[in-house]
Design a protein around this motif. Structure first.
Motif, mmCIF file in Angstrom:
data_model
loop_
_atom_site.group_PDB
_atom_site.id
_atom_site.type_symbol
_atom_site.label_atom_id
_atom_site.label_comp_id
_atom_site.label_asym_id
_atom_site.label_seq_id
_atom_site.Cartn_x
_atom_site.Cartn_y
_atom_site.Cartn_z
ATOM 1 N N GLN A 324 8.181 8.731 -3.322
ATOM 2 C CA GLN A 324 6.920 8.100 -2.943
ATOM 3 C C GLN A 324 7.148 6.673 -2.443
ATOM 4 O OE1 GLN A 324 3.850 8.200 -5.948
ATOM 5 N NE2 GLN A 324 2.689 6.534 -5.002
ATOM 6 N N LEU A 325 8.033 5.939 -3.115
ATOM 7 C CA LEU A 325 8.338 4.568 -2.707
ATOM 8 C C LEU A 325 8.930 4.540 -1.297
ATOM 9 C CD1 LEU A 325 8.739 1.538 -3.163
ATOM 10 C CD2 LEU A 325 10.889 2.076 -4.350
ATOM 11 N N MET A 326 9.800 5.483 -0.982
ATOM 12 C CA MET A 326 10.393 5.519 0.346
ATOM 13 C C MET A 326 9.318 5.683 1.415
ATOM 14 S SD MET A 326 13.660 5.003 0.209
ATOM 15 C CE MET A 326 14.334 5.676 1.723
ATOM 16 N N GLY A 327 8.317 6.490 1.133
ATOM 17 C CA GLY A 327 7.211 6.641 2.079
ATOM 18 C C GLY A 327 6.436 5.346 2.250
ATOM 19 N N GLU A 328 6.263 4.630 1.158
ATOM 20 C CA GLU A 328 5.508 3.363 1.211
ATOM 21 C C GLU A 328 6.257 2.295 1.995
ATOM 22 O OE1 GLU A 328 3.335 4.010 -3.147
ATOM 23 O OE2 GLU A 328 5.062 2.660 -2.944
ATOM 24 N N ILE A 329 7.576 2.181 1.784
ATOM 25 C CA ILE A 329 8.300 1.117 2.487
ATOM 26 C C ILE A 329 8.491 1.453 3.969
ATOM 27 C CG2 ILE A 329 9.424 0.273 0.398
ATOM 28 C CD1 ILE A 329 12.006 1.637 1.343
ATOM 29 N N ARG A 330 8.396 2.739 4.313
ATOM 30 C CA ARG A 330 8.416 3.081 5.740
ATOM 31 C C ARG A 330 7.193 2.481 6.441
ATOM 32 N NH1 ARG A 330 10.305 8.110 3.618
ATOM 33 N NH2 ARG A 330 12.540 8.263 4.013
ATOM 34 N N LEU A 331 6.055 2.542 5.789
ATOM 35 C CA LEU A 331 4.839 1.955 6.361
ATOM 36 C C LEU A 331 4.962 0.447 6.461
ATOM 37 C CD1 LEU A 331 2.129 4.059 4.461
ATOM 38 C CD2 LEU A 331 2.868 4.325 6.843
ATOM 39 N N ILE A 332 5.491 -0.178 5.419
ATOM 40 C CA ILE A 332 5.645 -1.637 5.426
ATOM 41 C C ILE A 332 6.686 -2.055 6.455
ATOM 42 C CG2 ILE A 332 6.396 -3.622 4.043
ATOM 43 C CD1 ILE A 332 5.221 -2.113 1.608
ATOM 44 N N GLY A 333 7.790 -1.310 6.518
ATOM 45 C CA GLY A 333 8.814 -1.617 7.515
ATOM 46 C C GLY A 333 8.255 -1.579 8.917
ATOM 47 N N SER A 334 7.458 -0.572 9.210
ATOM 48 C CA SER A 334 6.837 -0.460 10.526
ATOM 49 C C SER A 334 5.934 -1.658 10.810
ATOM 50 C CB SER A 334 6.031 0.833 10.610
ATOM 51 O OG SER A 334 5.369 0.948 11.840
ATOM 52 N N ALA A 335 5.224 -2.134 9.795
ATOM 53 C CA ALA A 335 4.300 -3.259 9.975
ATOM 54 C C ALA A 335 5.020 -4.571 10.292
ATOM 55 C CB ALA A 335 3.441 -3.431 8.728
ATOM 56 N N VAL A 336 6.271 -4.692 9.821
ATOM 57 C CA VAL A 336 7.022 -5.929 10.065
ATOM 58 C C VAL A 336 8.133 -5.724 11.089
ATOM 59 C CG1 VAL A 336 6.479 -6.908 7.806
ATOM 60 C CG2 VAL A 336 8.548 -5.508 8.059
ATOM 61 N N GLY A 337 8.072 -4.631 11.842
ATOM 62 C CA GLY A 337 9.029 -4.401 12.916
ATOM 63 C C GLY A 337 10.379 -3.907 12.479
ATOM 64 N N ARG A 338 10.450 -3.232 11.321
ATOM 65 C CA ARG A 338 11.725 -2.703 10.829
ATOM 66 C C ARG A 338 11.634 -1.198 10.649
ATOM 67 N NH1 ARG A 338 14.434 -6.885 8.008
ATOM 68 N NH2 ARG A 338 16.311 -5.599 8.078
ATOM 69 N N LYS A 339 12.776 -0.532 10.691
ATOM 70 C CA LYS A 339 12.872 0.890 10.380
ATOM 71 C C LYS A 339 13.587 1.038 9.041
ATOM 72 C CE LYS A 339 13.057 2.785 15.100
ATOM 73 N NZ LYS A 339 13.878 3.601 16.030
ATOM 74 N N ILE A 340 13.345 2.161 8.386
ATOM 75 C CA ILE A 340 14.070 2.472 7.168
ATOM 76 C C ILE A 340 15.174 3.449 7.522
ATOM 77 C CG2 ILE A 340 13.911 3.316 4.803
ATOM 78 C CD1 ILE A 340 12.253 0.769 5.427
ATOM 79 N N ALA A 341 16.434 3.098 7.235
ATOM 80 C CA ALA A 341 17.547 3.979 7.548
ATOM 81 C C ALA A 341 17.335 5.325 6.881
ATOM 82 C CB ALA A 341 18.866 3.357 7.071
ATOM 83 N N GLY A 342 17.497 6.401 7.643
ATOM 84 C CA GLY A 342 17.258 7.731 7.121
ATOM 85 C C GLY A 342 15.885 8.255 7.462
ATOM 86 N N GLU A 343 15.039 7.413 8.081
ATOM 87 C CA GLU A 343 13.671 7.790 8.394
ATOM 88 C C GLU A 343 13.628 8.970 9.362
ATOM 89 O OE1 GLU A 343 9.675 5.612 10.274
ATOM 90 O OE2 GLU A 343 11.480 4.458 9.787
ATOM 91 N N GLN A 344 14.470 8.956 10.382
ATOM 92 C CA GLN A 344 14.458 10.029 11.370
ATOM 93 C C GLN A 344 14.863 11.353 10.753
ATOM 94 O OE1 GLN A 344 13.231 9.551 14.423
ATOM 95 N NE2 GLN A 344 13.365 11.757 14.747
ATOM 96 N N ALA A 345 15.872 11.275 9.867
ATOM 97 C CA ALA A 345 16.330 12.495 9.189
ATOM 98 C C ALA A 345 15.226 13.096 8.342
ATOM 99 C CB ALA A 345 17.556 12.195 8.319
ATOM 100 N N MET A 346 14.440 12.226 7.693
ATOM 101 C CA MET A 346 13.334 12.714 6.883
ATOM 102 C C MET A 346 12.287 13.411 7.722
ATOM 103 S SD MET A 346 13.559 12.393 3.651
ATOM 104 C CE MET A 346 11.820 12.506 3.236
ATOM 105 N N LYS A 347 11.993 12.847 8.900
ATOM 106 C CA LYS A 347 10.996 13.451 9.781
ATOM 107 C C LYS A 347 11.447 14.824 10.247
ATOM 108 C CE LYS A 347 8.987 9.139 11.534
ATOM 109 N NZ LYS A 347 8.815 8.265 12.718
ATOM 110 N N VAL A 348 12.740 14.945 10.550
ATOM 111 C CA VAL A 348 13.270 16.221 11.028
ATOM 112 C C VAL A 348 13.211 17.268 9.928
ATOM 113 C CG1 VAL A 348 15.339 17.408 11.823
ATOM 114 C CG2 VAL A 348 14.742 15.174 12.779
#
Length: 350
Positions: A324-348
């Motif tokens: 759940q935390l990983m999902g939350e920091i993905r949103l925050i990362g997007s808001a501050v112009g950052r990506k979370i490593a592994g994000e693309q793999a999760m989407k796939v």
């Protein structure tokens, strides 16, 4: 001081400057960036300082910058664009991606570490953290599985496509750990263990350097300088909370240290909200705050059954809480112009 070479400087010109620095009684640290090369100059010799400053007009030299901080190689002046470190397996830290390391405080068994590795990998973590050698306040507490723990970490990480980060406590352990660990962690208690820092400076492994329990930011950066002065420039700083008069949390996580270090140093900075708070219910809020403040990574304790953990169960997240935390920091990362490593793999995978 720092010698900034022109982008078009030749190898011959760079080597000439390095040799002149050495002839003047200083140490030259060659740091190559994507666009230009800088040469860090460290030493206490004043006898030939005027000759050194004459390098301003040497072929290939753009300018020479004096550094007022006692930490020279770790200074932002040494690499204004910031350092991006290659940790292996395509994982980098210090760039646009926020990298997450997760796992138990200590490796307890094959079943435990394999369960955790699989769950944190599914959630998007890129590194498996876990202690094989544990520095404990009490001599009667669990001290880790030692070499067997390292082997289990390597086995579980390879199976799940993760890198390994684990703590080294003594110079004598460095060679033993090298085959199993991708990132060597220096714990808070060893931040000023200069013999250990020098030994790590002689390796090529990335080092995760945790801030001491009562250390200032300058002291943290000077400890990083020890490693870099030995020739290893792959240093990651870690804010893990400092000891204050407050007793409601284990430590006081100094979120302000993240932007301060970003201004002072080019080295990546990660946050450890698990040790920084010592309370499971406070880990996620402080992790979110750290990403918003500009942290390049997080190191989170996760255990499949925290109530039965042999160490730090009270601050360890359940696997589902970590997801759940990983999902939350993905949103925050997007808001501050950052990506979370592994994000693309999760989407796939989803």
């Amino acid at each position: 001081m720092i010698v900034n070479m022109l982008a078009e400087a030749t190898e011959e010109q760079i080597n000439h400057v390095v040799e002149r620095i050495k002839e003047c009684g200083f140490h030259a640290h060659l740091i190559r960036g994507e666009e230009r090369t800088v040469i860090g100059v460290v030493g206490n010799s004043d006898k030939h300082r005027s000759e050194l400053e004459a390098l301003t007009v040497a072929p290939g030299v753009e300018d020479i910058v004096r550094i007022s901080h006692p930490f020279k190689l770790a200074s932002r002046s040494c690499r204004p664009e910031g350092s991006v470190l290659d940790l292996g397996k395509g994982v980098t830290i210090g760039g646009n991606e926020v990298v997450v390391a997760a796992g138990p405080c200590a490796v307890e068994s094959r079943e435990q570490i394999h369960d955790v590795a699989a769950s944190v990998a599914r959630a998007g973590a890129k590194l498996l953290r876990g202690g094989a050698f544990k520095p404990r306040s009490s001599p009667y507490s669990f001290q880790g599985l030692g070499l067997e723990g390292l082997k289990l970490l390597r086995e579980a990480s390879d199976k799940n496509g993760l890198l390994v980060v684990s703590e080294v406590m003594d110079p004598s352990q460095v060679d033993e750990m090298l085959p199993y660990v991708d990132v060597m962690q220096v714990g808070a208690r060893n931040m000023q263990n200069y013999h250990l820092l020098r030994a790590l400076g002689e390796t090529s492994k990335p080092v995760l350097l945790k801030r001491g329990m009562s250390a200032t930011i300058e002291e943290l950066l000077l400890s990083a300088e020890y490693i870099m002065a030995g020739g290893n420039y792959k240093v990651i700083l870690c804010e893990r909370g400092i000891r204050t008069f407050e007793t409601t949390t284990r430590n006081t996580l100094d979120i302000a240290a993240i932007p301060v270090i970003k201004q002072l140093s080019h080295l990546p900075i990660v946050a450890d909200p698990s040790h920084g708070t010592g309370r499971r219910d406070k880990v996620a809020p402080m992790a979110r705050a750290a990403v918003a403040a500009g942290a390049d990574g997080l190191i989170i304790e996760v255990h499949p059954n925290p109530e039965r953990a042999l160490s730090d169960g009270v601050q360890s997240l359940y696997p589902e809480q970590f997801s759940q935390l990983m999902g939350e920091i993905r949103l925050i990362g997007s808001a501050v112009g950052r990506k979370i490593a592994g994000e693309q793999a999760m989407k796939v995978s989803s």
